[in-house]
Design an enzyme around this catalytic site. Structure first.
Site, mmCIF file in Angstrom:
data_model
loop_
_atom_site.group_PDB
_atom_site.id
_atom_site.type_symbol
_atom_site.label_atom_id
_atom_site.label_comp_id
_atom_site.label_asym_id
_atom_site.label_seq_id
_atom_site.Cartn_x
_atom_site.Cartn_y
_atom_site.Cartn_z
ATOM 1 N N SER A 90 0.859 -1.186 0.000
ATOM 2 C CA SER A 90 0.000 0.000 0.000
ATOM 3 C C SER A 90 0.892 1.232 0.000
ATOM 4 O O SER A 90 1.063 1.897 1.018
ATOM 5 C CB SER A 90 -0.872 0.013 1.262
ATOM 6 O OG SER A 90 -1.639 -1.159 1.365
ATOM 7 N N GLU A 91 1.485 1.513 -1.156
ATOM 8 C CA GLU A 91 2.485 2.584 -1.187
ATOM 9 C C GLU A 91 1.934 3.919 -0.702
ATOM 10 O O GLU A 91 2.628 4.685 -0.040
ATOM 11 C CB GLU A 91 3.083 2.731 -2.589
ATOM 12 C CG GLU A 91 4.088 1.656 -2.967
ATOM 13 C CD GLU A 91 3.443 0.350 -3.396
ATOM 14 O OE1 GLU A 91 2.199 0.314 -3.532
ATOM 15 O OE2 GLU A 91 4.172 -0.631 -3.610
ATOM 16 N N ASP A 148 9.880 3.744 -9.283
ATOM 17 C CA ASP A 148 8.712 3.714 -10.170
ATOM 18 C C ASP A 148 7.398 3.618 -9.385
ATOM 19 O O ASP A 148 6.337 3.890 -9.928
ATOM 20 C CB ASP A 148 8.789 2.499 -11.094
ATOM 21 C CG ASP A 148 10.162 2.317 -11.701
ATOM 22 O OD1 ASP A 148 10.261 2.326 -12.920
ATOM 23 O OD2 ASP A 148 11.133 2.183 -10.936
ATOM 24 N N HIS A 199 10.222 -0.651 -13.727
ATOM 25 C CA HIS A 199 11.058 -0.861 -12.540
ATOM 26 C C HIS A 199 12.447 -0.253 -12.691
ATOM 27 O O HIS A 199 13.354 -0.626 -11.957
ATOM 28 C CB HIS A 199 11.239 -2.359 -12.267
ATOM 29 C CG HIS A 199 10.097 -3.010 -11.552
ATOM 30 N ND1 HIS A 199 8.848 -3.113 -12.088
ATOM 31 C CD2 HIS A 199 10.022 -3.598 -10.334
ATOM 32 C CE1 HIS A 199 8.050 -3.756 -11.240
ATOM 33 N NE2 HIS A 199 8.737 -4.054 -10.165
#
Ligand SMILES: Cc1ncc(C[n+]2csc(CCOP(=O)(O)OP(=O)(O)O)c2C)c(N)n1
Ligand SMILES: [Mg+2]
Length: 816
Positions: free
Chosen positions: A526-527, A552, A594
């Protein structure tokens, strides 16, 4: 996953049915005797008055916005006014159940919540403390104004203070609660528990969760409420916050004495609409918002639907939930049913709802109903209520006159805004208690192993030291982390795979043994909430280090980085601090999603610091610097550097900080400067070698290291000497931060330049597979070719890449 928690196939594959327990809906039954015993008649009358104050306040703003006048006062309020006429009982009822240590975060529609929380808390504070709060705030500036509002007692003075501080803030005045830098949607007053309100829908959910984590981890009293709207249930970060708040580990893995789950109440003021989208039946599918709790954990988040048109029903629910939260049994979800009679904003034509619907809610008006209830139970007479209403209007009128007078000279000036963009302080530790650790640092395996490592990459005979004997870039980061964990008891770190895995790239390996669970933990994926909770933790007074595995993934935490971490110090006029470090690693080999260097995005946002070390010495010195400050830092790391050793100066064993903003000269030269950011440094050094050996061009190589702040003096000195500058980094060339550097150097040192400044970046493409990366990331050949084509012709040089201006023009034309 901790090894002691087995995922047993025989259990998880077993057939059966999941039973979901019941969720109560509007179960409250009035009982005047009990309510009187609980609150006292005086307080019940105050609650009614608080609702009246909110109604008057919002009606006044509505009149000023739509007609420019209110009871003879004319004023043009330019900013927003999201009013909560109709929602008063929900806010007041909630605060009636709260204590002084409890905190309330809110939304764009929170004027009423600020008033409710502050008025109620002011009544709960002892006189001397109340006096002290008002006198010490902004050196008494707000109080000086409030003293001009007629009052008979300290309590009445406090009412004027709260009304004035809030209104002056909305009107952008320097004696407003946030010196006018917060405004209508971000105003707050922490001394009475009104915490930042957020103009980003749902923005308070993860920040409040971080504040609740702060309370739990640091054993502080009280609970935290996130007041958000029903529309925000569609926002990813709200769900993320709920997931973070509901992790099982608080009760299963954290030390029992920490106290269980963070005390967070997600309170949805459910007025059934977003702006014009109707959550009830149109834009959401939950039918009854409280249902959502059932999807989160076995206790349904203790969810309930509460009648927000009755302040006593709300107070009852909040009091019950508060007890659960203090016992560590959170999180809690409340679906507080209410209705906004006013439009979303003054320009709202209510085209999305019927007149009949509005009239039905008006007929059940909460202020009238609660007043009638008091009269019916002989807690007040209608005459008393009527004179209370008039007194509230009189006081507000005095406040409005004050808050609309001599407006121009009442604003802060530009230099003040500049002065609060960063707090720029040093803070060894943010609390005095000893830091909780699981072992003395000297006993830590990794600490011990590092004492035997080579802190310089070359042996005295010049031979490279083998990797397994080398002190690496990731070790520098580890040393900075463990040092601060040992010094600052408030420091906590979280992110994906932060604990048993050792951090995605083994930076934290060894910390699991040294640092207890509640100071270093795995989060859900859960960035947004990872960063948002860091924001809430930091603004509450703790030091947070959060990790986004890949640069990213900043996109997933875009709001939390760009609108929250960056802005609360300045929107609070410097009242809040943001000691938050967000570690992001710049990848490679993993393709288009990425392997991106997004330093430019961070550099564009005012209020964020950004560091990018390229050596083990700086990895440690710059993380030490970030962890000793009080500002938000986005800390870029490079995956291709994690295992490199130090090639420039041995890494000291003790504590040191890299000087903030100062680039480092990595190699001296006189004919050309190459300045880099990040891992490109090493390819620039190779290019410098070619330029010197093959073409006799003495090349100076500088490592910028810092993005914000950046001191240009050393770079300009270098350019004065060489007259030529190439800037190189792995970020895509278009919009790269290096273009800002190029433009600045061109302005600051135009007369010293013999050629235009050249920027070398990655191609404006996706990052291709590792087998093709060489054509994408800048290589030494491209740097040398750039010097040849755009700076100074290199005699006899044959280019292997195309770096001509014509080719650059072609790429621009095609957007590649
Ligand atoms: C992230 C974000 N999206 C959209 C908006 C624009 N906006 C402001 S308020 C609002 C409706 C919010 O509804 P709800 O959460 O139910 O709160 P309410 O306005 O009903 O109090 C919208 C869409 C915003 N401020 N932030
Ligand atoms: Mg709503």
């Amino acid at each position: 996953m901790p090894k002691n928690m087995l995922v047993d196939p025989s259990t998880v594959r077993r057939s059966g049915e999941l039973e979901i327990s019941k969720i109560p809906l509007n179960q409250y039954r009035p009982d005047f005797a009990a309510e009187r015993a609980r609150f006292g008649v005086e307080e019940l009358r105050h609650m009614w008055m608080d609702m009246v104050y909110i109604r008057e306040f919002e009606s006044m703003l509505s009149a000023l916005k739509t007609t420019g006048t209110w009871h003879g006062v004319s004023y043009n309020h330019k900013g927003p006014a999201h009013l909560s006429i109709g929602q008063e009982a929900s806010a007041v009822g909630q605060c009636a159940a709260l204590e002084l240590d409890d905190q309330v975060f809110g939304s764009h529609r929170s004027h009423g919540e600020i008033l409710a929380k502050c008025l109620s808390a002011a009544r709960k504070l002892p006189d001397t403390r109340l006096q002290d709060v008002m006198e010490s705030f902004l050196e008494g500036e707000t109080l000086r104004a409030a003293e001009r509002v007629p009052h008979q007692s300290l309590r009445e003075l406090a009412e004027g203070f709260v009304l004035y501080g809030t209104l002056a803030e909305i009107f952008a005045r320097r004696d407003g609660f946030n010196r006018g830098l917060g405004g209508s949607m971000h105003a707050f007053f922490t001394p009475l528990g009104s915490m930042p309100n957020n103009a980003i829908v749902g923005g308070s959910a993860d920040i409040a969760t971080g504040a609740a984590l702060f309370k739990r981890i640091n054993r502080k009293p009280g609970i935290v409420i996130a007041n958000i709207g029903d529309g925000s249930m569609g926002c990813g970060p709200v769900w993320e916050a709920i997931c973070l708040a509901a992790m099982e580990q608080y009760r299963t893995l954290w030390p029992k004495e920490v106290g269980g789950s963070p005390p967070i109440l997600f309170n949805f003021f459910n007025n059934f609409y977003g702006m014009g989208g109707q959550t009830h039946g149109e834009t959401m599918g939950y039918q009854i918002l409280a249902r959502v709790g059932a999807g989160v954990n076995p206790e349904n988040m203790h969810a309930e639907r509460v009648d927000g048109y009755n302040p006593l029903a709300v107070a009852d629910a909040v009091a019950r939930k508060r007890r659960l939260l203090l016992e560590g049994q959170g999180p809690v979800l409340l679906d507080t049913v209410t209705y906004r009679i006013s439009g979303h904003s003054p320009s709202d034509a209510s085209s999305y709802r019927s007149k009949e619907e509005i009239e039905r809610w008006q007929a059940e008006d909460a202020i009238d109903a609660f007043g009638a209830y008091l009269v019916q139970n002989k807690a007040a007479t209608s005459g008393e209520l009527e004179s209370g209403r008039l007194a509230a209007r009189e006081r507000l009128l005095a406040v409005v006159r004050l808050a609309t007078g001599d407006a121009a000279e009442k604003r802060v000036a530009g230099p003040f805004i500049e002065s609060v963009m960063f707090s720029g302080l040093k803070a060894e530790k943010l609390d005095d208690r000893p830091a909780e650790l699981l072992q003395p640092l000297a006993e830590n395996q990794r600490v011990k192993a590092l004492t035997g490592k080579a802190r310089f990459a070359l042996a005295p005979d010049g031979k490279p030291i083998p990797k397994n004997k080398l002190y690496q870039y990731r070790d520098g980061l580890f040393e900075a982390m463990i040092h601060r964990f040992a010094v600052d008891p408030t420091m906590a770190a979280w992110g994906e795979e932060n604990r048993d895995w050792g951090g995605a790239f083994a930076v934290y390996r060894g910390l699991t043994e040294a640092v207890p669970y509640h100071r270093l933990f795995n989060s859900p994926i859960s960035e947004g909430a990872i960063v948002g909770a860091g924001v809430g933790y930091a603004l509450s007074g703790g030091r947070a280090v959060v990790e986004l595995m890949y640069c990213d993934f900043m996109g997933r935490a875009g709001d939390e980085l760009f609108n929250q971490a960056s802005k609360w110090q300045s929107m609070s006029a410097g009242l809040l601090r943001m000691p938050l470090v967000v570690r992001v690693s710049v990848g490679s080999k993993y393709g288009a999603q990425h392997s991106q260097d997004w330093a430019a995005l961070v550099s564009h946002i005012p209020g964020l610091k950004a560091f990018f070390p390229a050596t083990p010495h700086d990895a440690k010195g710059m993380l030490n610097l970030a962890l000793a400050g009080t500002d938000p830092v986005v800390f870029f790391e490079s995956q291709i550097l994690y295992d490199v050793g130090e090639r420039f100066e041995p890494v000291p064993e003790g504590y040191y900080e890299t000087p903030e903003g100062e680039p480092a000269v990595r190699k001296k030269g006189t004919d050309l400067t190459i300045a880099t950011l990040g891992a490109t440094l090493y390819r620039a050094l190779e290019a410098a070698e070619v330029l010197e050996k093959n073409y006799g061009l003495s090349t100076e190589v500088m490592d910028l290291r810092f993005i914000t702040p950046l001191h240009y003096e050393a770079l300009i000195d270098s350019v004065k000497k060489t007259g030529r500058l190439v800037l190189a980094s792995d970020a895509c060339e278009r919009g790269s931060f290096l273009h800002t550097v190029a433009s600045n150097v061109t302005q600051f040192a135009f007369d010293e330049l013999d050629a235009p400044v050249a920027v070398v970046g990655s191609r404006n493409w996706i990052t291709p597979a590792p087998e093709m990366e060489q054509v994408f990331f800048p290589q030494k050949e491209g740097i040398v070719d750039t010097v040849h084509e755009r700076i100074v012709p290199l005699p006899g040089h044959v280019c292997s890449t195309v770096q001509t201006s014509g080719e650059l023009l072609r790429r621009c034309r095609h957007g590649v």
